[in-house]
Design a protein around this motif. Structure first.
Motif, PDB file in Angstrom:
ATOM      1  N   SER A  59     -10.822  68.107  36.052  1.00  0.00           N
ATOM      2  CA  SER A  59      -9.818  67.382  35.263  1.00  0.00           C
ATOM      3  C   SER A  59      -9.029  68.342  34.370  1.00  0.00           C
ATOM      4  O   SER A  59      -7.850  68.092  34.094  1.00  0.00           O
ATOM      5  CB  SER A  59     -10.471  66.277  34.450  1.00  0.00           C
ATOM      6  OG  SER A  59     -11.561  66.758  33.741  1.00  0.00           O
ATOM      7  N   THR A  60      -9.628  69.481  33.954  1.00  0.00           N
ATOM      8  CA  THR A  60      -8.848  70.452  33.187  1.00  0.00           C
ATOM      9  C   THR A  60      -7.795  71.128  34.060  1.00  0.00           C
ATOM     10  O   THR A  60      -6.674  71.370  33.607  1.00  0.00           O
ATOM     11  CB  THR A  60      -9.786  71.504  32.566  1.00  0.00           C
ATOM     12  OG1 THR A  60     -10.825  70.838  31.889  1.00  0.00           O
ATOM     13  CG2 THR A  60      -9.058  72.365  31.592  1.00  0.00           C
ATOM     14  N   VAL A  61      -8.168  71.419  35.326  1.00  0.00           N
ATOM     15  CA  VAL A  61      -7.166  71.955  36.262  1.00  0.00           C
ATOM     16  C   VAL A  61      -6.023  70.960  36.422  1.00  0.00           C
ATOM     17  O   VAL A  61      -4.840  71.328  36.415  1.00  0.00           O
ATOM     18  CB  VAL A  61      -7.816  72.274  37.631  1.00  0.00           C
ATOM     19  CG1 VAL A  61      -6.761  72.575  38.671  1.00  0.00           C
ATOM     20  CG2 VAL A  61      -8.757  73.449  37.501  1.00  0.00           C
ATOM     21  N   ALA A  62      -6.381  69.669  36.518  1.00  0.00           N
ATOM     22  CA  ALA A  62      -5.346  68.640  36.651  1.00  0.00           C
ATOM     23  C   ALA A  62      -4.453  68.594  35.415  1.00  0.00           C
ATOM     24  O   ALA A  62      -3.251  68.345  35.530  1.00  0.00           O
ATOM     25  CB  ALA A  62      -5.987  67.273  36.889  1.00  0.00           C
TER      26      ALA A  62
ATOM     27  N   ILE B 219       3.365  63.714  31.515  1.00  0.00           N
ATOM     28  CA  ILE B 219       2.615  64.092  30.314  1.00  0.00           C
ATOM     29  C   ILE B 219       1.527  63.074  29.966  1.00  0.00           C
ATOM     30  O   ILE B 219       0.447  63.445  29.512  1.00  0.00           O
ATOM     31  CB  ILE B 219       3.598  64.303  29.142  1.00  0.00           C
ATOM     32  CG1 ILE B 219       2.910  65.011  27.985  1.00  0.00           C
ATOM     33  CG2 ILE B 219       4.216  63.035  28.677  1.00  0.00           C
ATOM     34  CD1 ILE B 219       3.871  65.659  27.061  1.00  0.00           C
ATOM     35  N   VAL B 220       1.774  61.797  30.254  1.00  0.00           N
ATOM     36  CA  VAL B 220       0.756  60.781  29.944  1.00  0.00           C
ATOM     37  C   VAL B 220      -0.430  60.924  30.891  1.00  0.00           C
ATOM     38  O   VAL B 220      -1.587  60.824  30.472  1.00  0.00           O
ATOM     39  CB  VAL B 220       1.368  59.369  30.009  1.00  0.00           C
ATOM     40  CG1 VAL B 220       0.321  58.332  29.694  1.00  0.00           C
ATOM     41  CG2 VAL B 220       2.501  59.254  29.023  1.00  0.00           C
ATOM     42  N   HIS B 221      -0.143  61.216  32.185  1.00  0.00           N
ATOM     43  CA  HIS B 221      -1.246  61.445  33.126  1.00  0.00           C
ATOM     44  C   HIS B 221      -2.073  62.645  32.695  1.00  0.00           C
ATOM     45  O   HIS B 221      -3.310  62.621  32.765  1.00  0.00           O
ATOM     46  CB  HIS B 221      -0.696  61.673  34.530  1.00  0.00           C
ATOM     47  CG  HIS B 221      -0.049  60.462  35.114  1.00  0.00           C
ATOM     48  ND1 HIS B 221       0.489  60.433  36.369  1.00  0.00           N
ATOM     49  CD2 HIS B 221       0.145  59.231  34.588  1.00  0.00           C
ATOM     50  CE1 HIS B 221       0.987  59.240  36.603  1.00  0.00           C
ATOM     51  NE2 HIS B 221       0.792  58.497  35.545  1.00  0.00           N
ATOM     52  N   ALA B 222      -1.386  63.709  32.237  1.00  0.00           N
ATOM     53  CA  ALA B 222      -2.106  64.896  31.771  1.00  0.00           C
ATOM     54  C   ALA B 222      -3.014  64.554  30.602  1.00  0.00           C
ATOM     55  O   ALA B 222      -4.154  65.026  30.519  1.00  0.00           O
ATOM     56  CB  ALA B 222      -1.109  65.979  31.358  1.00  0.00           C
ATOM     57  N   LEU B 223      -2.530  63.692  29.718  1.00  0.00           N
ATOM     58  CA  LEU B 223      -3.337  63.294  28.551  1.00  0.00           C
ATOM     59  C   LEU B 223      -4.575  62.517  28.990  1.00  0.00           C
ATOM     60  O   LEU B 223      -5.672  62.741  28.462  1.00  0.00           O
ATOM     61  CB  LEU B 223      -2.476  62.456  27.613  1.00  0.00           C
ATOM     62  CG  LEU B 223      -3.052  62.279  26.221  1.00  0.00           C
ATOM     63  CD1 LEU B 223      -3.005  63.581  25.488  1.00  0.00           C
ATOM     64  CD2 LEU B 223      -2.289  61.235  25.475  1.00  0.00           C
ATOM     65  N   ILE B 224      -4.409  61.625  29.993  1.00  0.00           N
ATOM     66  CA  ILE B 224      -5.568  60.858  30.479  1.00  0.00           C
ATOM     67  C   ILE B 224      -6.587  61.801  31.111  1.00  0.00           C
ATOM     68  O   ILE B 224      -7.796  61.661  30.909  1.00  0.00           O
ATOM     69  CB  ILE B 224      -5.106  59.783  31.489  1.00  0.00           C
ATOM     70  CG1 ILE B 224      -4.075  58.846  30.867  1.00  0.00           C
ATOM     71  CG2 ILE B 224      -6.298  58.980  31.986  1.00  0.00           C
ATOM     72  CD1 ILE B 224      -4.569  57.969  29.791  1.00  0.00           C
ATOM     73  N   TYR B 225      -6.091  62.809  31.879  1.00  0.00           N
ATOM     74  CA  TYR B 225      -7.007  63.789  32.467  1.00  0.00           C
ATOM     75  C   TYR B 225      -7.724  64.570  31.386  1.00  0.00           C
ATOM     76  O   TYR B 225      -8.902  64.890  31.509  1.00  0.00           O
ATOM     77  CB  TYR B 225      -6.248  64.756  33.377  1.00  0.00           C
ATOM     78  CG  TYR B 225      -6.083  64.257  34.782  1.00  0.00           C
ATOM     79  CD1 TYR B 225      -7.199  63.977  35.560  1.00  0.00           C
ATOM     80  CD2 TYR B 225      -4.833  64.070  35.333  1.00  0.00           C
ATOM     81  CE1 TYR B 225      -7.058  63.518  36.842  1.00  0.00           C
ATOM     82  CE2 TYR B 225      -4.677  63.610  36.626  1.00  0.00           C
ATOM     83  CZ  TYR B 225      -5.791  63.338  37.375  1.00  0.00           C
ATOM     84  OH  TYR B 225      -5.657  62.878  38.647  1.00  0.00           O
ATOM     85  N   LEU B 226      -7.016  64.872  30.275  1.00  0.00           N
ATOM     86  CA  LEU B 226      -7.643  65.613  29.178  1.00  0.00           C
ATOM     87  C   LEU B 226      -8.747  64.780  28.540  1.00  0.00           C
ATOM     88  O   LEU B 226      -9.824  65.308  28.212  1.00  0.00           O
ATOM     89  CB  LEU B 226      -6.585  66.001  28.140  1.00  0.00           C
ATOM     90  CG  LEU B 226      -7.054  66.872  26.996  1.00  0.00           C
ATOM     91  CD1 LEU B 226      -7.679  68.144  27.509  1.00  0.00           C
ATOM     92  CD2 LEU B 226      -5.911  67.208  26.077  1.00  0.00           C
ATOM     93  N   ILE B 227      -8.508  63.468  28.404  1.00  0.00           N
ATOM     94  CA  ILE B 227      -9.553  62.592  27.858  1.00  0.00           C
ATOM     95  C   ILE B 227     -10.767  62.594  28.779  1.00  0.00           C
ATOM     96  O   ILE B 227     -11.911  62.689  28.321  1.00  0.00           O
ATOM     97  CB  ILE B 227      -9.005  61.156  27.659  1.00  0.00           C
ATOM     98  CG1 ILE B 227      -7.966  61.148  26.555  1.00  0.00           C
ATOM     99  CG2 ILE B 227     -10.123  60.190  27.331  1.00  0.00           C
ATOM    100  CD1 ILE B 227      -7.283  59.825  26.385  1.00  0.00           C
ATOM    101  N   LEU B 228     -10.506  62.543  30.111  1.00  0.00           N
ATOM    102  CA  LEU B 228     -11.619  62.587  31.081  1.00  0.00           C
ATOM    103  C   LEU B 228     -12.398  63.882  30.931  1.00  0.00           C
ATOM    104  O   LEU B 228     -13.644  63.895  30.925  1.00  0.00           O
ATOM    105  CB  LEU B 228     -11.055  62.454  32.497  1.00  0.00           C
ATOM    106  CG  LEU B 228     -12.078  62.483  33.628  1.00  0.00           C
ATOM    107  CD1 LEU B 228     -13.032  61.328  33.498  1.00  0.00           C
ATOM    108  CD2 LEU B 228     -11.386  62.457  34.960  1.00  0.00           C
TER     109      LEU B 228
END
Lengths: 102, 160
Positions: B15-18, B25-34
């Protein structure tokens, strides 16, 4: 009982740190840069927790709490700066900031 | 417990690679939360439940909501995804990726001869709080002053 090699935990922290560094160096959107900084801070916290777990002490968790506080303060200031930058330049491109004179 | 450690570590890495490859940017934020939640699971498997709970509440909860509010305020719109795609090409990624790979190789090289295994002993809230309110009470006070300074400067910077 479970026994995890300590270097695997530290390698996980190093990998997360390197990924965050790639993010900081490559992205041009300043919000992404701040998110990658969060990943790097989190990786250093993970290294502290792994070390604390290795010795079975609680000091590493105390240091993690300090990093958590630092990250919270840093994010608050950084996001305030992003809002101010967006008001002045109407963009989130960090290359615009290199044109500031003085 | 060991399987959970490696599984959560793999989820955190993917998920960090993602996060660093994502354009939206919102998808990136959700991946960061994961990613942060996966790291919280790693903390739990390493016997630090207090740190795991704080990671979930403070990082994945409070800080990410702050990010979400700012993204909402910036109101970047539809064009920003295309803009991000034009900003992050493979050519731009190459040199920083090589540099970071060299740094990573050095870090792993340092760890190469270090062979210890963790016998996971749970260090709970009691031990951590005893330290926080005992020898580290000055550090806690300094942290609270740091947070106050952050609050004041964030208010001042974000004000019109």
């Amino acid at each position: 009982m479970a026994s995890i090699p300590v270097e695997h935990g530290l390698i996980l922290a190093a990998l997360l740190f390197a990924l965050g560094l790639i993010g900081v160096l490559t992205r041009r959107n300043i919000v992404f840069v701040l998110m990658s900084l969060e990943v790097m801070l989190n990786a250093s916290g993970l290294a502290f927790i792994v070390a604390a777990s290795r010795w079975g002490h609680a000091e590493g968790q105390v240091m993690f709490l300090m990093i958590l506080t630092l990250a919270a303060a840093e994010v608050a200031v950084g996001l305030g700066l992003i809002i101010q930058m967006y008001r002045r330049f109407h963009t989130v491109d960090i290359n615009v900031l290199s044109q500031m004179k003085g | 417990m060991i399987i959970l450690f490696y599984l959560a570590g793999a989820v955190a890495l993917i998920s960090t690679v993602a996060v660093i490859l994502q354009s939206n940017i919102v998808h990136a934020l959700i991946y960061l939360i994961l990613s942060l939640l996966a790291v919280a699971v790693v903390f739990y498997t390493l016997g630090a439940p207090f740190a795991a709970v704080l990671e979930a509440i403070v990082y994945a909860g409070a800080i990410m909501v702050l990010f979400l509010f700012v993204i909402m305020m910036l109101n970047l719109g539809k064009f920003s995804v295309d803009q991000e795609k034009s900003w992050t090409s493979g050519r731009v990624m190459l040199v920083p990726a090589i540099m970071s790979a060299i740094l990573l190789a050095q870090l792993i090289n340092v760890l190469r001869n270090y062979e210890h295994s963790i016998d996971v002993v749970e260090v709970g809230v009691l031990e951590v709080s005893a330290l926080l309110f005992g020898p580290y009470v000055l550090a806690v006070e300094l942290a609270s002053i740091l947070l106050l300074a952050g609050l004041v400067s964030a208010y001042h910077l974000a004000k019109k």
